[in-house]
Design an enzyme around this catalytic site. Structure first.
Site, PDB file in Angstrom:
ATOM      1  N   LYS A  68       0.763  -1.167  -0.041  1.00 40.38           N
ATOM      2  CA  LYS A  68       0.024   0.110  -0.075  1.00 40.38           C
ATOM      3  C   LYS A  68       1.011   1.242   0.126  1.00 40.38           C
ATOM      4  O   LYS A  68       1.596   1.740   0.997  1.00 40.38           O
ATOM      5  CB  LYS A  68      -0.780   0.000   1.118  1.00 40.38           C
ATOM      6  CG  LYS A  68      -1.946   1.155   1.075  1.00 40.38           C
ATOM      7  CD  LYS A  68      -2.483   2.056   2.399  1.00 40.38           C
ATOM      8  CE  LYS A  68      -1.633   3.011   2.663  1.00 40.38           C
ATOM      9  NZ  LYS A  68      -1.644   4.072   1.979  1.00 40.38           N
TER      10      LYS A  68
ATOM     11  N   GLU B 201      10.026   1.150  10.314  1.00 39.25           N
ATOM     12  CA  GLU B 201      11.203   2.316   9.825  1.00 39.25           C
ATOM     13  C   GLU B 201      10.379   3.641  10.380  1.00 39.25           C
ATOM     14  O   GLU B 201       9.662   4.157   9.720  1.00 39.25           O
ATOM     15  CB  GLU B 201      11.310   2.259   8.596  1.00 39.25           C
ATOM     16  CG  GLU B 201      12.374   1.351   8.256  1.00 39.25           C
ATOM     17  CD  GLU B 201      13.784   1.208   9.136  1.00 39.25           C
ATOM     18  OE1 GLU B 201      14.257   2.259   9.636  1.00 39.25           O
ATOM     19  OE2 GLU B 201      14.493   0.276   9.073  1.00 39.25           O
TER      20      GLU B 201
ATOM     21  N   CYS C 293      13.395  11.016   7.305  1.00 42.29           N
ATOM     22  CA  CYS C 293      13.211  10.721   8.679  1.00 42.29           C
ATOM     23  C   CYS C 293      14.593  10.750   9.178  1.00 42.29           C
ATOM     24  O   CYS C 293      15.244  10.736  10.560  1.00 42.29           O
ATOM     25  CB  CYS C 293      12.628   9.213   8.839  1.00 42.29           C
ATOM     26  SG  CYS C 293      13.520   8.297   7.767  1.00 42.29           S
TER      27      CYS C 293
ATOM     28  N   GLU D  86       9.520  16.160  15.824  1.00 43.09           N
ATOM     29  CA  GLU D  86      10.211  16.077  14.093  1.00 43.09           C
ATOM     30  C   GLU D  86       9.911  17.023  13.308  1.00 43.09           C
ATOM     31  O   GLU D  86       8.456  17.394  13.386  1.00 43.09           O
ATOM     32  CB  GLU D  86       9.828  14.770  13.592  1.00 43.09           C
ATOM     33  CG  GLU D  86      10.507  14.012  12.580  1.00 43.09           C
ATOM     34  CD  GLU D  86      10.297  12.512  12.052  1.00 43.09           C
ATOM     35  OE1 GLU D  86       9.329  12.039  12.436  1.00 43.09           O
ATOM     36  OE2 GLU D  86      11.164  11.923  11.395  1.00 43.09           O
TER      37      GLU D  86
HETATM   38  P1  ADP Z   1       3.559  10.154   7.078  1.00 45.65           P
HETATM   39  O1  ADP Z   1       3.811  11.491   7.883  1.00 45.65           O
HETATM   40  O2  ADP Z   1       5.121   9.970   6.305  1.00 45.65           O
HETATM   41  O3  ADP Z   1       2.504  10.378   6.095  1.00 45.65           O
HETATM   42  P2  ADP Z   1       2.235   8.228   8.130  1.00 45.65           P
HETATM   43  O4  ADP Z   1       2.671   7.320   9.158  1.00 45.65           O
HETATM   44  O5  ADP Z   1       0.986   9.079   8.283  1.00 45.65           O
HETATM   45  O6  ADP Z   1       3.594   8.975   7.770  1.00 45.65           O
HETATM   46  O7  ADP Z   1       1.832   7.619   6.889  1.00 45.65           O
HETATM   47  C1  ADP Z   1       2.862   6.300   6.201  1.00 45.65           C
HETATM   48  C2  ADP Z   1       1.836   5.392   5.689  1.00 45.65           C
HETATM   49  O8  ADP Z   1       1.161   4.750   6.574  1.00 45.65           O
HETATM   50  C3  ADP Z   1       0.947   5.871   4.429  1.00 45.65           C
HETATM   51  O9  ADP Z   1       0.989   5.010   3.614  1.00 45.65           O
HETATM   52  C4  ADP Z   1      -0.364   6.085   5.083  1.00 45.65           C
HETATM   53  O10 ADP Z   1      -1.273   6.100   4.174  1.00 45.65           O
HETATM   54  C5  ADP Z   1      -0.265   4.939   5.901  1.00 45.65           C
HETATM   55  N1  ADP Z   1      -0.965   5.108   7.148  1.00 45.65           N
HETATM   56  C6  ADP Z   1      -1.631   6.263   7.689  1.00 45.65           C
HETATM   57  N2  ADP Z   1      -2.257   5.683   8.954  1.00 45.65           N
HETATM   58  C7  ADP Z   1      -2.638   4.269   8.666  1.00 45.65           C
HETATM   59  C8  ADP Z   1      -3.319   3.491   9.431  1.00 45.65           C
HETATM   60  N3  ADP Z   1      -4.107   3.683  10.621  1.00 45.65           N
HETATM   61  N4  ADP Z   1      -3.170   2.117   9.194  1.00 45.65           N
HETATM   62  C9  ADP Z   1      -2.304   1.882   8.365  1.00 45.65           C
HETATM   63  N5  ADP Z   1      -1.572   2.565   7.487  1.00 45.65           N
HETATM   64  C10 ADP Z   1      -1.732   3.868   7.761  1.00 45.65           C
END
Ligand code: ADP
Length: 485
Positions: A180, A255, A289, A386
């Protein structure tokens, strides 16, 4: 209908070898952060599509796992070549959806190819053990085998290479995958599907779904067919995934966030430190990061370092990443700009001094001036949060012990950097820093050959290096008895 940029801009999901739409027919817009203009859509898939993708990966798994490592390495090598043959088109697509300068996108795509080649080779070196047996008539074997279906969730800041570090070892190990990509940058993720088809991977080995993060994430965590989750993103979401994955006791690799210190000692080569600082801070407009979050500079060189950092920062050309000579693209979205503004306002209200930048760029949109803040103090928010933007807070310290204590005063432990001309100090400081990645007199250290991974709340597991394939393997101990020896 918008015109597609290239055949890599796939406006569909890949499930079981077929390019399909979401069941609901709903889509998500993809916007170029440099222009604010929508340039395509992707399916808004949810639980049902994810379940089918997992089922397809499960169906493809036995035959893929049964291939010899050499046979698996062949399509991986083709995948490497396909990426390099299309480096320019993939880099342009990456810049269009993510915003980073084209030169950085080319570098990222090259890095993706390098991971694929590395793991095509490493897959052939998954050795087991024969352990000396304490019994005369029994023998002990330790073997490794692929875990099964893995799910990879990746972020928008490195939409190509973060997937490379997960897909390449997974496929080399004999796993099949459901991926995803981040909703802001889905095309670089979907492009892996196009490339995997071109390289000859069987249907169902690589499946890619875009859409609702929560729905897709929940299905991945709950589905017992998924044996491992590999995630790159925020610590906040990583913790949620670890918790949800516990229900079916999946393996997890995480990560997560960082709060990288960049220490400059009085005995450092200050010009070299400034060169390193620019790349360690402003690459990808500060949205990595491993980007420096805090500059810690010894009092003897503080003024000199700040003066040179300000001059170097001011010379960074801000603009659309597709234009020549641009070093700073836009931030990913308005939320990222607001966060940066909040952190700067917090710092100035507590005595911090903006000595470069400090505000939105005249280009408008989500462009922001590369910024330096002198007089940073521990009560300012960026000491613990961050930044993920082009802001350099510069703190001052007096002693080596103080620098190590300041550097470690965070729950994060991903990357850190320090500059010194003293060999003894280099070892003392390196041994004192609680970080998974340490650059000594270097500001850019990621490479496929080395294990990348954070300590503390920055993560679990390693990507790249000899270690990067281990998380995709289950170990088995086999005791063979009754041998009559
Ligand atoms: P960033 O701040 O880099 O967007 P996130 O942790 O919000 O970091 O997102 C990283 C990935 O995790 C993206 O692909 C996002 O769509 C996905 N993501 C965000 N929330 C969820 C969740 N509750 N469950 C699974 N994947 C998620």
């Amino acid at each position: 209908m918008l015109k597609k940029f290239s055949h890599f801009q796939r406006e569909a999901n890949l499930i079981g070898g077929k390019w399909v739409q979401a069941d609901s027919g709903q889509t998500l817009d993809v916007v170029n952060p440099a222009t604010g203009v929508k340039f395509g859509v992707v399916p808004k898939s949810g639980r049902a599509e994810t379940r089918r993708a997992i089922a397809a990966a499960q169906e493809a798994f036995p035959a893929w796992a049964k291939r010899s490592a050499l046979e698996r390495s062949k399509p991986l090598r083709k995948l490497h070549d396909a990426i390099m043959d299309n480096q320019e088109a993939l880099a342009e697509l990456l810049t269009l959806e993510q915003g980073k300068p084209l030169a950085e996108s080319r570098g990222e795509v090259g890095m993706s190819a390098a991971y694929v080649l590395w793991f095509a080779e490493e897959g052939r070196r998954v050795y087991g053990d024969i352990v000396p047996s304490p019994w005369a008539d029994r023998r002990i074997l330790v073997t490794k085998e692929p875990v099964g279906v893995i799910a990879a969730i990746t972020p928008w800041n490195f939409p190509s290479s973060m997937l490379a570090r997960k897909l390449a070892p997974a496929l080399a190990a004999g796993c099949t995958a459901v991926v995803k990509p981040a909703s802001q940058t889905p095309y670089s993720g979907l492009a892996w599907g196009v490339l995997a088809e071109e390289a000859g991977f069987p249907a169902g080995v690589v499946n890619i779904v875009t859409g609702s993060a929560a729905e897709i994430g929940d299905e991945i965590c709950a589905n017992p067919l998924v044996k491992k989750i590999t995630f790159t993103g925020s610590t906040e979401v990583g913790k949620v995934l670890i918790q949800k994955a516990s229900v079916t006791v999946k393996k997890v690799s995480m990560e997560l966030g960082g709060n990288a210190p960049f220490i400059v000692f009085d005995d450092a080569d200050v010009d070299r430190a400034v060169d390193g600082a620019i790349v360690a801070k402003y690459r990808n407009s500060g949205q990595t990061c491993v980007c420096t979050n805090r500059f810690l500079v010894q009092s003897g060189v503080y003024d000199k370092f700040v003066e040179k950092l300000v001059a170097a920062t001011a010379s960074l050309k801000v603009g659309n990443g597709m234009e020549d000579g641009v070093k700073q693209g836009p931030l990913i979205d308005e939320g990222a700009v607001c966060k940066v503004e909040e952190l700067i306002a917090d710092a100035t209200s507590k005595g911090g001094k903006v000595v470069a930048g400090g505000a939105r760029h005249v280009l408008g949109g989500t462009f922001f001036q590369p910024t330096v803040i002198a007089g940073a103090k521990s009560d300012m928010r960026f000491s613990t949060e961050e930044i993920f933007g082009p802001v350099s807070p510069v703190f001052s310290f007096d002693t080596e012990d103080e620098a190590i204590a300041m550097a470690n005063a965070t729950e994060y432990g991903l990357a850190c950097y320090f500059y010194t001309g003293d060999l003894g100090r280099a070892f003392r400081v390196m041994e004192g820093l609680k970080y998974g990645l340490i650059g000594v007199n270097e500001g850019l250290i990621t490479t496929v050959e080395a294990p990348f991974g954070g300590l503390k709340e920055s993560g679990l597991g390693k990507e790249g290096g000899r270690e990067g394939i281990l998380d995709y393997l289950d170990g088995k101990y086999v005791c063979i008895g009754g041998l009559g020896l």
